[in-house]
Scaffold this motif. Sequence first.
Motif, mmCIF file in Angstrom:
data_model
loop_
_atom_site.group_PDB
_atom_site.id
_atom_site.type_symbol
_atom_site.label_atom_id
_atom_site.label_comp_id
_atom_site.label_asym_id
_atom_site.label_seq_id
_atom_site.Cartn_x
_atom_site.Cartn_y
_atom_site.Cartn_z
ATOM 1 N N LYS A 1 -8.723 4.331 -2.475
ATOM 2 C CA LYS A 1 -9.252 2.968 -2.516
ATOM 3 C C LYS A 1 -8.653 2.194 -3.679
ATOM 4 O O LYS A 1 -8.231 1.043 -3.531
ATOM 5 C CB LYS A 1 -10.783 3.026 -2.656
ATOM 6 N N LEU A 2 -8.647 2.883 -4.816
ATOM 7 C CA LEU A 2 -8.109 2.219 -6.003
ATOM 8 C C LEU A 2 -6.634 1.866 -5.809
ATOM 9 O O LEU A 2 -6.202 0.756 -6.141
ATOM 10 C CB LEU A 2 -8.269 3.130 -7.219
ATOM 11 N N CYS A 3 -5.929 2.826 -5.266
ATOM 12 C CA CYS A 3 -4.501 2.594 -5.054
ATOM 13 C C CYS A 3 -4.282 1.407 -4.130
ATOM 14 O O CYS A 3 -3.400 0.571 -4.362
ATOM 15 C CB CYS A 3 -3.843 3.835 -4.457
ATOM 16 N N ILE A 4 -5.060 1.379 -3.104
ATOM 17 C CA ILE A 4 -4.879 0.290 -2.144
ATOM 18 C C ILE A 4 -5.229 -1.042 -2.788
ATOM 19 O O ILE A 4 -4.547 -2.052 -2.563
ATOM 20 C CB ILE A 4 -5.723 0.558 -0.883
ATOM 21 N N GLU B 1 -2.747 -4.063 -3.181
ATOM 22 C CA GLU B 1 -3.012 -5.408 -2.679
ATOM 23 C C GLU B 1 -2.740 -6.450 -3.744
ATOM 24 O O GLU B 1 -2.360 -7.576 -3.438
ATOM 25 C CB GLU B 1 -4.467 -5.490 -2.203
ATOM 26 N N LEU B 2 -2.951 -6.054 -4.964
ATOM 27 C CA LEU B 2 -2.700 -7.004 -6.044
ATOM 28 C C LEU B 2 -1.221 -7.070 -6.407
ATOM 29 O O LEU B 2 -0.654 -8.157 -6.540
ATOM 30 C CB LEU B 2 -3.529 -6.609 -7.275
ATOM 31 N N TYR C 1 -0.403 7.716 -5.020
ATOM 32 C CA TYR C 1 -1.289 7.620 -3.859
ATOM 33 C C TYR C 1 -1.271 8.962 -3.141
ATOM 34 O O TYR C 1 -0.207 9.483 -2.812
ATOM 35 C CB TYR C 1 -0.784 6.522 -2.917
ATOM 36 N N PRO C 2 -2.445 9.544 -2.935
ATOM 37 C CA PRO C 2 -2.462 10.896 -2.351
ATOM 38 C C PRO C 2 -2.071 10.875 -0.879
ATOM 39 O O PRO C 2 -2.736 10.233 -0.063
ATOM 40 C CB PRO C 2 -3.915 11.334 -2.527
ATOM 41 N N ARG D 1 -0.655 -4.986 2.523
ATOM 42 C CA ARG D 1 -0.372 -6.410 2.582
ATOM 43 C C ARG D 1 -0.933 -7.062 1.327
ATOM 44 O O ARG D 1 -2.076 -6.773 0.948
ATOM 45 C CB ARG D 1 -1.047 -7.035 3.798
ATOM 46 N N LYS D 2 -0.176 -7.885 0.790
ATOM 47 C CA LYS D 2 -0.703 -8.598 -0.377
ATOM 48 C C LYS D 2 -1.786 -9.547 0.070
ATOM 49 O O LYS D 2 -1.726 -10.137 1.151
ATOM 50 C CB LYS D 2 0.432 -9.370 -1.051
ATOM 51 N N ARG D 3 -2.791 -9.651 -0.774
ATOM 52 C CA ARG D 3 -3.923 -10.450 -0.348
ATOM 53 C C ARG D 3 -3.553 -11.917 -0.231
ATOM 54 O O ARG D 3 -3.933 -12.601 0.704
ATOM 55 C CB ARG D 3 -5.059 -10.279 -1.336
#
Lengths: 125, 608
Positions: free
Chosen positions: B57-60, B64-65, B73-74, B85-87
């Motif tokens: 989750k953190l990685c994603i 995103e940022l 990322y595991p 995708r970038k937000r």
Amino acid sequence: MSYIPGQPVTAVVQRIEIHKLRDGNNLILGFSIGGGIDQDPSQNPFSEDKTDKGIYVTRVTKGGPAEVAGLMMGDKIMQVNGWDMTMVTHDQARKRLTKKNEDVVRLLVTRKSLEEAVRQSMMQH
Amino acid sequence: MEAKEEISDTDSGIILHSGLDSPIIVTKDVSTHTRAVKLKRQSLQDRLELCILELKKLCIREAELTGHLCSDYPLLPGEKPPQIRKRIGAAFKLDEQSILPRDEDSELCSVEAKLALQQQIYTAAHRLCHEEHLSKAVKKSRVQQCKHEEQKLKELQDSVFQLRLEYGRSSPRPCIITQKHHGTSDNSSLSDSAVLDEEELTSQSSQASSEPPSITELHSVAPGPSLLSLNPSGPLLHPPELRPSPHQPPLEHLHPCHSPSLEYDPAPIQNSPWKESSLDQPYQKQKKSHSSSTSSSPASCPTLPPLETCLEEVDLKLQIPKHTALRHTQSSSTPSTPEMHLRRVLSLRVPSSDPANNAERDRGRSRGPRRRLTDVILKTPEYSPITLAVGNPVHHSSSEDSNSEHSSAPSYTSSPCQELLAEPEQLRQAQHRYHYSNHISPSYVTHRYYKNSSAQLSPKLYRGYIDEGRGHDMDLSRMYIRHQPSPCINGHYEYWYEEPPLYQQGGRLIPHHLKLSRAPSLKEYAQHPGRALPRQVVSDELKSWHQRCQLRPRSLDRQGAVRIRNLPLHESPLSHRHDFYDQVPQRTADRTPVKWYEEEDQEIVSQV
């Protein structure tokens, strides 16, 4: 034969040596091939992965040189005399296989049963 | 012992009564242990999974940022990294190379950023140029603007390229990108719909700047101050403002995601339907035969008038059906002929023989029928009954020998050579000509023969030509016969075919006959040195053919039978002309001069 794009493809292969039969000017191999990167891979009845554009053995003449050598219908040809066959057009493959000055073709082929056999033997150990 | 029992008691007691059975107790002990370990492992695994999930989750979120997935990322083996995708402005992907390695070199970075922006501007201008329903003036100015932007773009590209060279970077990437981008914007500017909104804004802003607008307009249209500052005068002059790092909006425009352009790129090799090909034929040959089979025969057929009319023209009405019938039987019962390719050669040559025919008298004829005729006759040599004779030499020789026995013997011994020598010179020349062309395409010769016969209304002499043996392929042995047509030949066929013993009787006469017949052909050999090679080919091919034929003599016999059935159907004298070789006795009885000369390859036949 599944693979991850970008990763090297691994396959269990069998070496097959076909001695062409000379018939007059003809050299008979005794099998037919289908496929190639120029052909629609989804119509290939032999491939597991319908995007696989490899060269497949579609027919093996009974008693012909190919059958004697152990080639089977549905085999995927990986190499011919050391030349790659996984990324060639249909005609290139045919050319490579039917060279008139070569009486012997050495194939590397892969097939489902081969891979399964290897997997099973690995599970046992 | 006691201790063991105790342990077993403390446990669930299932195996309580087993008491002294030590192995079971031992396993029980182990099993309790493993159970405990398993439970512990389970809980640990659960915790690990939770942790992994959290990390993911953190990685994603980070991705995103920042726009790119963090390296820790595991990933399970075989698992694909998730699509990030970038937000903000999710349709765009940041170009990492121009943004991330910030520390490297500021000048190059700034110029690259400028270049990226300029690309956007250029595409927008370009799109504006191609907008529909524009007044002429507007369009003109837009075209001008577009050119202007293009010019700037090129300057920027050059400068970037120079800088790259200076800093030793290998690939001039932006250039490639621009090309790609031009491609997409050229063919369909509306295709990348995700980008559309923002680009519309930029384009409008550039448009606004190009046609000096009022300030209010500018404000209402332009999305951000940074863009406005870029456009009017060359962006090269204002490097600090152009630094993309502080502003998000321009950054998004740097490299609109490339995926659409990649998706629309056609594959380099188009798929053709899946086919298979047998490897028992040599590579080239197979290809050709395929093309010829598709091109030659079906192509000529549809344009031609019905077969009947063609045949009537040459008085061959009845002859053709026989051959077609023969053809069918032959194709089914003989081993596949080894000389299919030669036949192809013939069929290709047929058109070239047409002019020669044109030069002859029959000009009035249309091209269609004649071609049809040649087509038909083309097949006859191959399937002509004599093929059988060659395949089975006994039959062949005996047929003539039986003839010689029934006709007067002297006619045979004397006629071939003498007659030929006594022949008028012009006729010989004509025949010589036949030989020559015949060598390449006997079908052509037969064709000419038919032409002649049809043209001479009341001919005294018919010059018959039969291509013997494997006919079309090689002139194994040929006959040239002069004779007067006689209508009463029918009985002869039956006679000849119904007395097979005769064939055997006459066997010994072959050499004699051959000796006689071969002399003229040798003469001709001297005249045509070019024959040497084909002859070799002939003998080679013939040998293989014989080998095959010997494997199945029965099929040949059957063909003979078929032919008997076919022949008596033909009543017209012309139809018989084609079959001189077995009409000899009749002819001699008519005192028709009969000439035989058979050629070189007869000896091959006799050898077998």
